[in-house]
Every structure is written in C-alpha cells, then in structure tokens.
Design an enzyme around this catalytic site. Sequence first.
Site, PDB file in Angstrom:
ATOM      1  N   ARG A 234       0.846  -1.187   0.000  1.00  0.00           N
ATOM      2  CA  ARG A 234       0.000   0.000   0.000  1.00  0.00           C
ATOM      3  C   ARG A 234       0.884   1.240   0.000  1.00  0.00           C
ATOM      4  O   ARG A 234       1.915   1.276   0.687  1.00  0.00           O
ATOM      5  CB  ARG A 234      -0.920   0.040   1.230  1.00  0.00           C
ATOM      6  N   GLU A 263      -2.782   7.407  -4.825  1.00  0.00           N
ATOM      7  CA  GLU A 263      -3.212   6.740  -6.060  1.00  0.00           C
ATOM      8  C   GLU A 263      -4.719   6.818  -6.324  1.00  0.00           C
ATOM      9  O   GLU A 263      -5.152   6.674  -7.471  1.00  0.00           O
ATOM     10  CB  GLU A 263      -2.787   5.268  -6.058  1.00  0.00           C
ATOM     11  N   HIS A 295      -0.892  -0.312  -9.705  1.00  0.00           N
ATOM     12  CA  HIS A 295      -1.613  -1.285  -8.866  1.00  0.00           C
ATOM     13  C   HIS A 295      -2.081  -2.490  -9.698  1.00  0.00           C
ATOM     14  O   HIS A 295      -3.284  -2.782  -9.774  1.00  0.00           O
ATOM     15  CB  HIS A 295      -2.813  -0.615  -8.173  1.00  0.00           C
TER      16      HIS A 295
HETATM   17  P1  NAD Z   1      -1.487 -11.458   5.044  1.00  0.00           P
HETATM   18  O1  NAD Z   1      -2.552 -11.073   5.997  1.00  0.00           O
HETATM   19  O2  NAD Z   1      -1.311 -12.896   4.690  1.00  0.00           O
HETATM   20  O3  NAD Z   1      -0.069 -10.936   5.566  1.00  0.00           O
HETATM   21  C1  NAD Z   1       0.117  -9.691   6.173  1.00  0.00           C
HETATM   22  C2  NAD Z   1       1.211  -9.850   7.224  1.00  0.00           C
HETATM   23  O4  NAD Z   1       1.451  -8.563   7.786  1.00  0.00           O
HETATM   24  C3  NAD Z   1       0.801 -10.799   8.366  1.00  0.00           C
HETATM   25  O5  NAD Z   1       1.819 -11.749   8.593  1.00  0.00           O
HETATM   26  C4  NAD Z   1       0.620  -9.874   9.542  1.00  0.00           C
HETATM   27  O6  NAD Z   1       0.962 -10.463  10.787  1.00  0.00           O
HETATM   28  C5  NAD Z   1       1.562  -8.736   9.182  1.00  0.00           C
HETATM   29  N1  NAD Z   1       1.260  -7.515   9.893  1.00  0.00           N
HETATM   30  C6  NAD Z   1       0.047  -7.035  10.282  1.00  0.00           C
HETATM   31  N2  NAD Z   1       0.191  -5.885  10.953  1.00  0.00           N
HETATM   32  C7  NAD Z   1       1.517  -5.640  10.995  1.00  0.00           C
HETATM   33  C8  NAD Z   1       2.284  -4.602  11.557  1.00  0.00           C
HETATM   34  N3  NAD Z   1       1.719  -3.599  12.244  1.00  0.00           N
HETATM   35  N4  NAD Z   1       3.627  -4.661  11.413  1.00  0.00           N
HETATM   36  C9  NAD Z   1       4.214  -5.696  10.749  1.00  0.00           C
HETATM   37  N5  NAD Z   1       3.525  -6.704  10.176  1.00  0.00           N
HETATM   38  C10 NAD Z   1       2.202  -6.670  10.313  1.00  0.00           C
HETATM   39  O7  NAD Z   1      -1.741 -10.564   3.766  1.00  0.00           O
HETATM   40  P2  NAD Z   1      -1.161 -10.786   2.295  1.00  0.00           P
HETATM   41  O8  NAD Z   1      -2.170 -11.531   1.497  1.00  0.00           O
HETATM   42  O9  NAD Z   1       0.231 -11.257   2.379  1.00  0.00           O
HETATM   43  O10 NAD Z   1      -1.201  -9.270   1.743  1.00  0.00           O
HETATM   44  C11 NAD Z   1      -0.319  -8.291   2.265  1.00  0.00           C
HETATM   45  C12 NAD Z   1      -0.710  -6.925   1.729  1.00  0.00           C
HETATM   46  O11 NAD Z   1      -0.479  -6.886   0.327  1.00  0.00           O
HETATM   47  C13 NAD Z   1      -2.208  -6.572   1.867  1.00  0.00           C
HETATM   48  O12 NAD Z   1      -2.498  -6.035   3.133  1.00  0.00           O
HETATM   49  C14 NAD Z   1      -2.410  -5.557   0.768  1.00  0.00           C
HETATM   50  O13 NAD Z   1      -2.211  -4.266   1.294  1.00  0.00           O
HETATM   51  C15 NAD Z   1      -1.303  -5.867  -0.225  1.00  0.00           C
HETATM   52  N6  NAD Z   1      -1.822  -6.344  -1.526  1.00  0.00           N
HETATM   53  C16 NAD Z   1      -1.483  -5.658  -2.653  1.00  0.00           C
HETATM   54  C17 NAD Z   1      -1.932  -6.091  -3.908  1.00  0.00           C
HETATM   55  C18 NAD Z   1      -1.558  -5.395  -5.201  1.00  0.00           C
HETATM   56  O14 NAD Z   1      -2.157  -5.673  -6.243  1.00  0.00           O
HETATM   57  N7  NAD Z   1      -0.575  -4.501  -5.224  1.00  0.00           N
HETATM   58  C19 NAD Z   1      -2.756  -7.216  -3.972  1.00  0.00           C
HETATM   59  C20 NAD Z   1      -3.059  -7.906  -2.790  1.00  0.00           C
HETATM   60  C21 NAD Z   1      -2.585  -7.471  -1.568  1.00  0.00           C
END
Ligand code: NAD
Length: 334
Positions: A234, A263, A295
């Site tokens: 993000r 964005e 994105h």
């Molecule tokens: P997920 O929930 O499997 O993993 C997120 C991780 O972040 C978890 O291990 C969690 O413990 C950790 N986390 C939560 N709060 C935290 C904090 N304060 N400090 C450190 N770590 C923390 O999610 P995911 O499926 O791996 O997705 C991760 C991120 O990717 C999503 O939140 C989203 O913002 C982003 N995303 C982007 C796209 C894109 O097209 N660019 C697509 C999907 C997801």
Amino acid sequence: MRVAMFSAKYYERMLLDELNARHRHEIVYFDAALEPGTAPLAAGFPAVSVFVNDVISGDVLKQLSAGGTGLVATRSTGFNHIDLRAAKEHGVTVVRVTDYSPNSVAEFAVGLLLALNRKIPRAYNRTRDGNFELGGLMGFDLAGRTVAVIGTGKIGRIFARIMAAFGCRLLGFDVHRSPEFEELGGRYGAAADIMAEADVISLHCPLTPETHYIVNARTLASLKRGALLINTSRGGLIDTEAAIEALKSGLLGGMAIDVYEQEAELFFKDLSSTVIPDDVIQRLVSIPNVILTGHQAFFTREAIGTILETTLVSISDFENNRPLVNEIHARSSI
Ligand code: NAD
C-alpha cells in the site's frame, strides 16, 4: 440479490457475468467509485461491491445503511479503505477476499526487483531506439545479498521463498513470526534494524496506523547506500517525499512501486491526455531509477477469477444467512 458493483471494469464485467450464471444475482455495474457523492446510487441495493480506491467512510456507510444496504464486499485483500467501526455502528457487514493467488503479487514484486536492479525498462527503451550502449545499465547479483521482507504473511512468504531460491539472505519483520519464513533461513528483527542491513527491502504488510510511513526519513537515513525499495502493498507505507529525497542523495539506489499514497485519484484511469495535477507523481516518473506501475500486481487470470468468485460466494452466503468466512470485524488488526 441486487448488487451494486462499483469501480467495475470491463474485464471484470465479462467474467462476473459468466461466474454469476451459477449465483443468479442481479448485478448493476457502475463505472464510478463508491464515495460520498456516489453513495446515493446504492440506494435499494442490499449488497454493494467495491475496490481498493473506493472510499467507504462513515458518511458513505451512513448513506448505505439508510438506503437498505447490509453488505459491503470489497474485491481486495486490503481493507484500509473501509471504516470498520462505522460499518459496525451502522449495521453493515463487511467481507473481503482473504485468499487469492498470493503468487500473483509476490511474483510481480520479484519482477519489479529484477526490472529495477537490471534496468530492464531503460534497456527496452534504448534498443527500440537503436541504442545498444550498456552505460548506466549495470546492476548487481542478487545471490548472496540481504533481503528485508516487511510483513511475512501469505505474499511476503512466497516472495521470501523466491528470494531464497535466488540465494539471498532473508531478514523479516512482522507482528507474528512465521515458522515457514524461519525454515527458509529467515531471521526476524525490528523493522528499522533489518532495513538498515538490507540490500533490498520489500513491503508486504497491510497499511494500518502502526505501519503508516514505516519507510520514512529516519529509516531511509540509516539505509545501506544504494539499497533498493520495492512496494507492492500500500502506498501509505512509504513517505514518498522522504523517498524522493533519499533517491536524490543516492542513499536509496532505486524504488519500484505498484502502489502510491495518492493513487486513489489516478490509478485505474487513462489520464494520458490530461495534465496530471499531482506534482509528486510527476517527479517520481521523471526519476530514472524509479519504476511505477498502477496497482497491477494482483492482475493475473487466476487472481481475478478467485477474487470475483469469492465475492459472489460471499454475497450468496450473506443472502442465505450462511456463515461468512471472509467477514472482517472492527477489531481485526490487518
Ligand atoms: P497477510 O494477511 O497474509 O499478511 C500480512 C502480514 O502482515 C501478516 O503476517 C501480519 O501479521 C503482518 N502484519 C500485520 N500488521 C503488521 C504490523 N503492524 N507490522 C508488521 N507486520 C504486520 O496478507 P497478504 O495476502 O500477504 O497481503 C499483504 C498486503 O499486500 C495486503 O495487506 C495488501 O495491502 C497488499 N496487496 C497488494 C496487492 C496489489 O495488487 N498490489 C494485492 C493484494 C494485496
């Protein structure tokens, strides 16, 4: 169930119509994003579906609730665009797509890293212009380098697995330790410490008040000179102005981002015939060691199919009072 589908792109509509043959919802597509000004369009729809740059604020949720909407289904994993407390207050249930091809995003992050390090976009433009000079295209071997993975969840772990296969040393930061990450040889540390040790930093944690600007002037100042920064998570994780300063000073060796903190006004639109009023993004695209994509990390056939099918299943479950496996509660920390 009548569903108002906001921010609906043509490539989603075709697939949704196909998948919906089984669910038989009455879907009305809106090009517009859901925001305070467009919320009246949802009146009379018990379910609405939104995407990442729609603004599901308290005001919007109040309007939705008054118009009879009981479900907001976001076609995304991240839900930082939804005010969950307000949703609870107005009795609106929120669901997301918890699980869809994390490979799509992890693989794209690796692609950005390779493109940035080995200057592939510059090389591509050069050869199309008949310029076969190598000056300015030198990168570094990834094997043996240290990679900091901020957020070792589903996407971060796949990214880490691929980097391990490249022969990289892995450092991680997360609020929950992952045994799988540790089995890859990953070692956990504080965010600022592991960023300072890394040649490559890749962001995979959600945007929350705690992670906002996790990359800031202070963390950037302690980087290894020339480190590369990748962000497919993000935009709000990076203080963009501070990153531009670090790029100018050479502290940051390059930055490849698929997400940008401002964005919402820009992405998913063709603005190529307009003057983009955002000076920060104009500066970003003019910097040679910056790669910006709009994105698209999630944008694979597999991911889109799962996102849309999961959304339709959630709406059907809501309609039939079945348990909602993808419901997000106000207390959720991610
Ligand atoms: P997920 O929930 O499997 O993993 C997120 C991780 O972040 C978890 O291990 C969690 O413990 C950790 N986390 C939560 N709060 C935290 C904090 N304060 N400090 C450190 N770590 C923390 O999610 P995911 O499926 O791996 O997705 C991760 C991120 O990717 C999503 O939140 C989203 O913002 C982003 N995303 C982007 C796209 C894109 O097209 N660019 C697509 C999907 C997801």
